[in-house]
Enzyme design. Structure first.
Site, PDB file in Angstrom:
ATOM      1  N   GLY A  30      32.508 -11.854 -19.309  1.00 41.51           N
ATOM      2  CA  GLY A  30      32.214 -12.127 -20.709  1.00 41.51           C
ATOM      3  C   GLY A  30      30.732 -12.306 -20.974  1.00 41.51           C
ATOM      4  CB  ALA A  31      28.132 -14.386 -19.354  1.00 40.70           C
TER       5      ALA A  31
ATOM      6  CG  PHE B  25      42.966 -26.449 -24.819  1.00 42.07           C
ATOM      7  CD1 PHE B  25      43.942 -25.508 -25.083  1.00 42.07           C
ATOM      8  CD2 PHE B  25      42.326 -26.421 -23.585  1.00 42.07           C
ATOM      9  CE1 PHE B  25      44.279 -24.548 -24.140  1.00 42.07           C
ATOM     10  CE2 PHE B  25      42.653 -25.461 -22.639  1.00 42.07           C
ATOM     11  CZ  PHE B  25      43.628 -24.523 -22.915  1.00 42.07           C
TER      12      PHE B  25
ATOM     13  CD  GLN C 170      37.078 -28.641 -15.584  1.00 35.62           C
ATOM     14  OE1 GLN C 170      37.287 -27.499 -15.948  1.00 35.62           O
ATOM     15  NE2 GLN C 170      36.727 -29.589 -16.422  1.00 35.62           N
TER      16      GLN C 170
ATOM     17  CG  HIS D 241      42.866 -26.739 -14.602  1.00 35.34           C
ATOM     18  ND1 HIS D 241      44.185 -27.113 -14.738  1.00 35.34           N
ATOM     19  CD2 HIS D 241      42.511 -26.203 -15.795  1.00 35.34           C
ATOM     20  CE1 HIS D 241      44.595 -26.806 -15.959  1.00 35.34           C
ATOM     21  NE2 HIS D 241      43.601 -26.257 -16.628  1.00 35.34           N
TER      22      HIS D 241
ATOM     23  CG  LEU E  14      44.634 -22.562 -14.584  1.00 33.72           C
ATOM     24  CD1 LEU E  14      43.967 -23.714 -13.853  1.00 33.72           C
ATOM     25  CD2 LEU E  14      43.754 -22.063 -15.694  1.00 33.72           C
TER      26      LEU E  14
ATOM     27  CD  GLU F 164      43.177 -28.853 -20.713  1.00 33.30           C
ATOM     28  OE1 GLU F 164      42.669 -29.111 -19.617  1.00 33.30           O
ATOM     29  OE2 GLU F 164      42.538 -28.808 -21.769  1.00 33.30           O
TER      30      GLU F 164
ATOM     31  NE  ARG G 155      40.728 -27.998 -18.223  1.00 32.69           N
ATOM     32  CZ  ARG G 155      40.340 -26.760 -18.463  1.00 32.69           C
ATOM     33  NH1 ARG G 155      39.293 -26.266 -17.835  1.00 32.69           N
ATOM     34  NH2 ARG G 155      40.978 -26.021 -19.338  1.00 32.69           N
TER      35      ARG G 155
ATOM     36  CG  HIS H 215      39.379 -24.381 -13.434  1.00 34.81           C
ATOM     37  ND1 HIS H 215      40.124 -23.233 -13.371  1.00 34.81           N
ATOM     38  CD2 HIS H 215      39.088 -24.577 -14.741  1.00 34.81           C
ATOM     39  CE1 HIS H 215      40.267 -22.745 -14.599  1.00 34.81           C
ATOM     40  NE2 HIS H 215      39.636 -23.530 -15.444  1.00 34.81           N
TER      41      HIS H 215
ATOM     42  NE  ARG I  17      34.805 -24.841 -18.130  1.00 33.48           N
ATOM     43  CZ  ARG I  17      36.010 -24.355 -18.452  1.00 33.48           C
ATOM     44  NH1 ARG I  17      36.403 -24.337 -19.710  1.00 33.48           N
ATOM     45  NH2 ARG I  17      36.812 -23.900 -17.526  1.00 33.48           N
TER      46      ARG I  17
ATOM     47  CB  SER J 249      34.143 -21.770 -19.746  1.00 36.87           C
ATOM     48  OG  SER J 249      33.494 -20.702 -19.091  1.00 36.87           O
ATOM     49  CG  LEU J 250      37.017 -18.303 -22.473  1.00 39.35           C
ATOM     50  CD1 LEU J 250      38.436 -18.115 -23.014  1.00 39.35           C
ATOM     51  CD2 LEU J 250      36.602 -17.066 -21.683  1.00 39.35           C
TER      52      LEU J 250
HETATM   53  C1  LIG Z   1      42.388 -18.954 -14.234  1.00 37.98           C
HETATM   54  C2  LIG Z   1      41.304 -19.362 -15.161  1.00 37.98           C
HETATM   55  C3  LIG Z   1      41.595 -19.652 -16.483  1.00 37.98           C
HETATM   56  C4  LIG Z   1      40.580 -20.021 -17.364  1.00 37.98           C
HETATM   57  N1  LIG Z   1      40.898 -20.295 -18.669  1.00 37.98           N
HETATM   58  C5  LIG Z   1      39.901 -20.606 -19.529  1.00 37.98           C
HETATM   59  C6  LIG Z   1      40.181 -20.835 -20.903  1.00 37.98           C
HETATM   60  O1  LIG Z   1      41.323 -20.751 -21.352  1.00 37.98           O
HETATM   61  N2  LIG Z   1      39.157 -21.159 -21.723  1.00 37.98           N
HETATM   62  C7  LIG Z   1      37.870 -21.241 -21.269  1.00 37.98           C
HETATM   63  O2  LIG Z   1      36.987 -21.514 -22.057  1.00 37.98           O
HETATM   64  N3  LIG Z   1      37.576 -21.014 -19.975  1.00 37.98           N
HETATM   65  C8  LIG Z   1      38.561 -20.703 -19.101  1.00 37.98           C
HETATM   66  N4  LIG Z   1      38.249 -20.460 -17.784  1.00 37.98           N
HETATM   67  C9  LIG Z   1      36.846 -20.413 -17.370  1.00 37.98           C
HETATM   68  C10 LIG Z   1      36.228 -19.100 -17.783  1.00 37.98           C
HETATM   69  O3  LIG Z   1      37.198 -18.101 -17.771  1.00 37.98           O
HETATM   70  C11 LIG Z   1      35.094 -18.671 -16.865  1.00 37.98           C
HETATM   71  O4  LIG Z   1      34.225 -19.732 -16.657  1.00 37.98           O
HETATM   72  C12 LIG Z   1      34.315 -17.529 -17.503  1.00 37.98           C
HETATM   73  O5  LIG Z   1      35.190 -16.481 -17.828  1.00 37.98           O
HETATM   74  C13 LIG Z   1      33.193 -17.021 -16.623  1.00 37.98           C
HETATM   75  O6  LIG Z   1      32.628 -15.864 -17.205  1.00 37.98           O
HETATM   76  P1  LIG Z   1      31.350 -15.159 -16.612  1.00 37.98           P
HETATM   77  O7  LIG Z   1      31.042 -14.006 -17.486  1.00 37.98           O
HETATM   78  O8  LIG Z   1      30.305 -16.167 -16.378  1.00 37.98           O
HETATM   79  O9  LIG Z   1      31.811 -14.671 -15.162  1.00 37.98           O
HETATM   80  P2  LIG Z   1      32.971 -13.665 -14.657  1.00 37.98           P
HETATM   81  O10 LIG Z   1      33.883 -13.252 -15.734  1.00 37.98           O
HETATM   82  O11 LIG Z   1      33.543 -14.293 -13.443  1.00 37.98           O
HETATM   83  O12 LIG Z   1      32.160 -12.385 -14.243  1.00 37.98           O
HETATM   84  C14 LIG Z   1      31.295 -12.341 -13.145  1.00 37.98           C
HETATM   85  C15 LIG Z   1      30.750 -10.943 -13.037  1.00 37.98           C
HETATM   86  O13 LIG Z   1      29.710 -10.914 -12.084  1.00 37.98           O
HETATM   87  C16 LIG Z   1      29.891  -9.845 -11.208  1.00 37.98           C
HETATM   88  N5  LIG Z   1      29.304 -10.215  -9.912  1.00 37.98           N
HETATM   89  C17 LIG Z   1      29.515 -11.334  -9.183  1.00 37.98           C
HETATM   90  N6  LIG Z   1      28.790 -11.305  -8.048  1.00 37.98           N
HETATM   91  C18 LIG Z   1      28.098 -10.149  -8.062  1.00 37.98           C
HETATM   92  C19 LIG Z   1      27.187  -9.525  -7.175  1.00 37.98           C
HETATM   93  N7  LIG Z   1      26.846 -10.080  -6.003  1.00 37.98           N
HETATM   94  N8  LIG Z   1      26.668  -8.331  -7.519  1.00 37.98           N
HETATM   95  C20 LIG Z   1      27.020  -7.719  -8.674  1.00 37.98           C
HETATM   96  N9  LIG Z   1      27.877  -8.262  -9.549  1.00 37.98           N
HETATM   97  C21 LIG Z   1      28.417  -9.459  -9.252  1.00 37.98           C
HETATM   98  C22 LIG Z   1      31.381  -9.613 -11.155  1.00 37.98           C
HETATM   99  O14 LIG Z   1      31.670  -8.280 -10.812  1.00 37.98           O
HETATM  100  C23 LIG Z   1      31.771  -9.912 -12.590  1.00 37.98           C
HETATM  101  O15 LIG Z   1      31.628  -8.754 -13.384  1.00 37.98           O
HETATM  102  C24 LIG Z   1      39.260 -20.108 -16.898  1.00 37.98           C
HETATM  103  C25 LIG Z   1      38.965 -19.813 -15.570  1.00 37.98           C
HETATM  104  C26 LIG Z   1      39.975 -19.453 -14.697  1.00 37.98           C
HETATM  105  C27 LIG Z   1      39.637 -19.178 -13.277  1.00 37.98           C
END
Ligand SMILES: Cc1cc2nc3c(=O)[nH]c(=O)nc-3n(C[C@H](O)[C@H](O)[C@H](O)COP(=O)(O)OP(=O)(O)OC[C@H]3O[C@@H](n4cnc5c(N)ncnc54)[C@H](O)[C@@H]3O)c2cc1C
Ligand code: SF4
Ligand code: FES
Lengths: 574, 232
Positions: free
Chosen positions: A14-15, A115, A235, A237, A247, A250, A281, A347, A389, A394-395
């Site tokens: 997402g980020a 939540f 954290q 969960h 998971l 929640e 949590r 988590h 958190r 996080s989303l």
């Molecule tokens: C099961 C679960 C349920 C969740 N539910 C919720 C929720 O309901 N609400 C909420 O707010 N948060 C929730 N979270 C937390 C939230 O989903 C995550 O914190 C968030 O999606 C992280 O997004 P991100 O873009 O930072 O990383 P990610 O989506 O993890 O993406 C990481 C990216 O980096 C890339 N990458 C990693 N290492 C390397 C490398 N060495 N070289 C090149 N690329 C690399 C990967 O390929 C990937 O594309 C949940 C988390 C989990 C695990």
């Protein structure tokens, strides 16, 4: 192989995708990711994204802000939290405009549900703030952003693994990455780099995190002298599937699910009389550990029950279909008939690369930015989550600050030129790979990793104390020694996934060192960091962020103040 | 329980042709096939190659041919496969190494159907309205994780690699039936070609293969119907 771009984004969750969409059109931009974007763990998020839309009842971003600050045990920087909660609202509308298929209220608006820790009027009662698409909110967010990426012709380098970060003349000059398909090492020369590599839950045995979540971005930066902020806050969960850690959102409790001990008692009544099962949590996870310690785990074992039987098949099928499926698939039980065995699961990393409000990585106590380097998402620490958190935040974080980082980098690349590359930019990465591929050690990476995960779970998990943390430091020294003898059986270049796992493991050990050093130093209990030997929060001594630096002598810690604007620290009761 | 994994191996840097590797693994019946593969990779033969990430059926990394049927290794429990399980790469895509196949053609087809919301009318300040009933119409196809299990189980796709395949149609369906979308005609036109929906012979392999339980054949049928009743 040499490539030149205005900006490179590492990570396509997402980020990273949000940053890419906000950079699109501003220059020559590439996204590199070790996974296909659509495989990123953002897709696993279930419960929802928090925003005070007020679609079902009165709500305000100020209430959201208060909950976030209090939930984070007053360690969050309040200027950042204010941005998070204000911009959450427009972010959710933007997602909807891009086509995200939210669940709907009867009158056609985005549906919202309660939540953990989200309340109305500064703590009076739970509020419906989590915007959701059944229990697949993250899946829909990831899909929607990737679809927009296709529409906007974002340039992806799929299955490229970040190995190194280039810094020259105090500015960021690019990254080095390995192409999985060919085994070739690429130097990406760039004016700006945005790290969005996600979390590091795999340093623990029981985790909700994907196998790919090994904290690579954190490790690469740490080695280049960039500190990690607040790593001691991790954290757990409360409701992971027993043993597997998968998971159960929640949202299950948001919809009315109840936690019960061996006597069938709703034990949260004793720990958080107002919010009960929807307390934050950290509190619920500690409550489960206490129940287990006092012999009230199910069958005397280390788990409790999540009871959703009374919700009925309609709620389970309509609002919680995926987690219902997980329970059926992995436990072979029907949650309509039987309570579900759950235990706390590692988590979310509250800590990460310190950034300012624009997503710029800052490298000292005075928040001095490192020009050209940005971070967003779970790899970063803004800090909006403080010591713990809240669910759904996080989303919001990954999107709000992914966007801010993208926008700021867009300006930066217009105003700045490339920094020259350091001499032999890919040298260290080449050496690392060549050494591993030609070494003759005999330590199995998996055995080292197993020990790391078990020991971290035991000594740096929900509860910590000096004795265990010191023992953990000793363990980490041993693991580092063993890692020097690690073997790689696959000597090929193409799709050498074993090599990558071994490289990931090296980083996991280093991040754990930072985490444990912070946890040992912090002699108080705050949010997710619970010290048995220092059970109280200590504001005069510890209302500050830690910064962990890697030095030849080991981890060195510095500290920086917390930004407090609207809400003075108070005791945290629910 | 003891399980024997019979895995089709192929490393283009070493092997002239594919071969079968056999590995005995001691595991709990409730463990996933992915756990057994990981065990082999981590403790027996580090060269074994496959994709994986989430380990619980939501990222779409580990679709493969398991005892002759496409499934996700992380959603198949060992107790359901018996004491001997055969594991092969998905069919119809080029094998790169062991269980890992070239997904580029698969994603190219996905991109062909314009898998993003298309709108021309003014965007409101807040959300666009959509009733729960309108939302329900395309719910099934929003769940796709692009694992490729359906497309690579389809005899029409094996026979004709130009066929867009069920996964791309599922993703077109997700927009064609979204009340907010205004790109229906463009998308239907793309699917109306000889390599579009009409290649589907309703063989149902895709429905069987889909780990998300999406009724793929029904979705394709709905798209065909939309085409038939289009310009009349
Ligand atoms: C099961 C679960 C349920 C969740 N539910 C919720 C929720 O309901 N609400 C909420 O707010 N948060 C929730 N979270 C937390 C939230 O989903 C995550 O914190 C968030 O999606 C992280 O997004 P991100 O873009 O930072 O990383 P990610 O989506 O993890 O993406 C990481 C990216 O980096 C890339 N990458 C990693 N290492 C390397 C490398 N060495 N070289 C090149 N690329 C690399 C990967 O390929 C990937 O594309 C949940 C988390 C989990 C695990
Ligand atoms: S429709 Fe099902 S089988 Fe086909 S790609 Fe999507 S999730 Fe996989
Ligand atoms: S590993 Fe993600 S679907 Fe199997």
């Amino acid at each position: 192989m040499y490539q030149r771009y205005d900006a490179v984004i590492v990570g396509a969750g997402g980020a990273g995708l949000m940053a890419a969409l906000n950079l699109a059109g501003h220059g020559h931009v590439a996204v590199i990711s070790k996974l296909y974007p659509i495989r990123s763990h953002t897709g696993a998020a279930q419960g929802g994204i928090g925003a005070a839309l007020g679609n079902l009842e009165e709500d305000h971003w100020e209430w959201h802000m208060f909950d976030t600050v209090k939930g984070g045990d007053y360690l969050a920087d309040q200027d950042a939290v204010e941005i998070l909660c204000r911009e959450a609202v427009e972010t959710v509308y933007e997602l909807e405009h891009w086509g995200l298929p939210f669940s709907r209220t009867p009158d056609g608006k985005i549906a919202q549900r309660p939540f953990g820790g989200h309340t109305r009027e500064y703590g009076k009662a739970p509020v419906r703030r989590s915007c959701y698409a059944a229990d697949r909110t993250g899946h829909m967010i990831l899909q929607t952003l990737y679809q927009q990426g296709i529409k906007n012709q974002v340039h992806f380098y799929n299955e490229f693994h970040l190995l190194d970060l280039l810094i020259e003349q105090g500015r960021c000059a690019g990254v080095v990455a390995l192409c999985l398909a060919t085994g070739e090492i690429y130097t990406f020369h760039a004016k700006a780099v945005i790290l969005a590599t996600g979390g590091c839950g795999r340093i623990y045995r029981v985790t909700s995190n994907a196998l790919a979540l090994t904290g690579d971005g954190m490790a690469v930066a740490l080695r280049r002298g960039i500190p990690l902020e607040d790593m001691e806050f991790f954290q757990f969960h409360p409701t992971g599937i027993y043993k597997l850690g998968i998971l159960l959102s929640e949202a299950a409790r948001g919809e009315g699910g109840i936690l019960r001990n061996r006597d069938g008692e709703r034990f949260m009544q004793r720990y958080a009389p107002t919010l009960l099962d929807l307390a934050p949590r950290d509190m619920v996870s500690r409550a489960i550990y206490r129940e287990v310690q006092q012999g009230r785990g199910i069958d005397g074992k280390n788990y409790v029950h999540l009871d959703v039987r009374h919700l009925g098949s309609e709620v389970l099928d309509q609002k919680l279909p995926d987690i219902t499926d997980f329970v059926r698939t992995y436990l072979g039980i029907d949650p309509l008939r039987e309570p579900v065995p759950v235990q706390p699961t590692a988590h979310y990393a509250m800590g990460g690369l310190p950034t300012d409000l624009e997503g710029r990585v800052v490298i000292d106590e005075k928040n001095t930015p490192l020009p050209g380097l940005y971070a967003a998402g779970e790899v970063a620490c803004v800090s909006v989550h403080g010591a713990n958190r809240l669910g759904t935040n996080s989303l919001v974080d990954i999107l709000v600050f992914g966007r801010r980082a993208g926008r700021h980098a867009g300006k930066y690349i217009e105003e700045n030129d490339w920094v020259p590359l350091p001499p032999s930019p890919d040298g260290p990465a080449q050496d690392l790979v060549n050494q591993l591929l030609s070494g003759n050690g005999n330590e199995r990476a998996a055995a080292i990793r197993d020990t790391l995960q078990d020991e971290m779970m035991d000594k740096a998990g929900v509860f910590r104390e000096a004795k265990g943390l010191e023992a953990m430091q000793q363990k980490l020294r041993e693991l580092r020694q063993r890692y020097r003898q690690v073997k790689v059986e696959d000597r090929g270049r193409k799709y050498n996934t074993e090599l990558l796992e071994v490289i990931e493991l090296g980083g996991m050990i280093e991040i754990s060192e930072a985490l444990v050093a912070g946890a040992l130093a912090r002699q108080e209990s705050r949010g997710a960091h619970s010290r048995e030997d220092f059970p109280k929060r200590d504001d005069p001594g510890w209302l500050k962020h830690s910064l962990a630096y890697q030095t030849p002598k080991g981890i060195e810690l510095k500290f920086k103040p917390v930004t407090i604007t609207k809400f003075e620290p108070k005791e945290r009761k629910y | 329980m003891k399980v024997t994994l019979k895995i089709r191996r192929f490393n283009p840097e070493k092997d002239e042709k594919p071969w079968w590797g056999e590995y005995e693994v001691e595991a709990e019946p409730t463990e996933r096939l992915l756990d057994a593969l990981n065990y082999v990779k981590w403790y027996v033969d580090g060269t074994l190659t496959y994709r994986r990430s989430c380990a619980h059926g939501v990222c779409g990394s580990d679709a493969m041919l398991i005892n002759g049927r496409n499934a996700l290794a992380c959603k198949v429990l060992l107790k359901s496969v018996g004491n001997k399980v055969t594991v092969e790469p998905m069919r119809g895509l080029r094998v790169i190494k062991d269980l890992l196949v070239d997904l580029e053609p698969f994603f190219e087809k996905y991109k062909q159907v314009k898998p993003y919301l298309i709108t021309h009318s003014l965007t409101p300040e807040k959300e666009r309205m959509q009733s729960p009933k309108e939302r329900e119409v395309f719910d099934d196809t929003t769940r796709c994780i692009l694992c490729a299990a359906c497309t690579t189980s389809c005899p029409s796709f094996w026979a004709n690699p130009e066929y867009v395949g069920p996964a791309a149609i599922v993703n077109a369906h997700r927009f064609i039936f979204d009340s907010r979308d205004e790109g229906r005609e463009e998308r239907l036109e793309i699917l109306n070609s000889s390599d579009g929906v009409w290649r589907c012979r309703t063989i149902f392999n895709c429905v069987d293969a889909c780990p998300r339980g999406i009724n793929v054949t029904r979705a394709i049928g709905e798209v065909k119907k939309a085409l038939l009743f289009r310009k009349v």
